[in-house]
Design an enzyme around this catalytic site. Structure first.
Site, short mmCIF file in Angstrom:
data_model
loop_
_atom_site.label_atom_id
_atom_site.label_comp_id
_atom_site.label_asym_id
_atom_site.label_seq_id
_atom_site.Cartn_x
_atom_site.Cartn_y
_atom_site.Cartn_z
N CYS A 1 -7.67 -10.09 6.31
CA CYS A 1 -6.93 -9.12 7.13
C CYS A 1 -7.51 -7.71 6.99
O CYS A 1 -7.47 -7.12 5.91
CB CYS A 1 -5.46 -9.16 6.69
SG CYS A 1 -4.46 -7.78 7.23
N CYS B 1 -4.97 -4.99 6.02
CA CYS B 1 -4.61 -5.15 4.60
C CYS B 1 -5.60 -4.40 3.71
O CYS B 1 -5.21 -3.80 2.71
CB CYS B 1 -4.57 -6.63 4.21
SG CYS B 1 -3.36 -7.61 5.11
#
Length: 99
Positions: free
Chosen positions: A24, A27
């Site tokens: 991600c 993230c």
């Protein structure tokens, strides 16, 4: 993980849980921001990271459908939840508001 997770979020100190995934991009953007939050707040906050790919039952329990998703707990109660990346000042404000 379920028992230790319950013990962690049962703390008198607020616990910010970051549900993330290695693949991600957002993230990866959030990770250094959370590090700065921890540096600024010190022992006033616990921050833990949960990899949704390795902890699918826990992610499902909290209905995490997208990453990053942050949840704030204190004494086992969920006080706040947000998906996406927030700025350091916003995260600190949320933590301080929910102490």
């Amino acid at each position: 993980m379920k028992d230790s997770f319950s013990n962690i979020i049962d703390s008198n100190t607020p616990v910010l849980v970051d549900f993330y995934a290695d693949w991600c991009g957002p993230c990866k953007t959030l990770a250094p921001i959370l590090k700065e939050v921890k540096e600024e707040l010190g022992t006033a906050i616990k921050i833990i990271k949960i990899d949704v790919d390795k902890n699918q039952p826990l992610a499902a329990r909290y209905q995490v459908r997208g990453v990053p998703t942050m949840l704030l707990f204190k004494e086992g109660k969920q006080l706040w939840r947000q998906s996406g990346v927030l700025q350091k000042s916003d995260i600190i404000h949320i933590i301080n508001t929910n102490k």
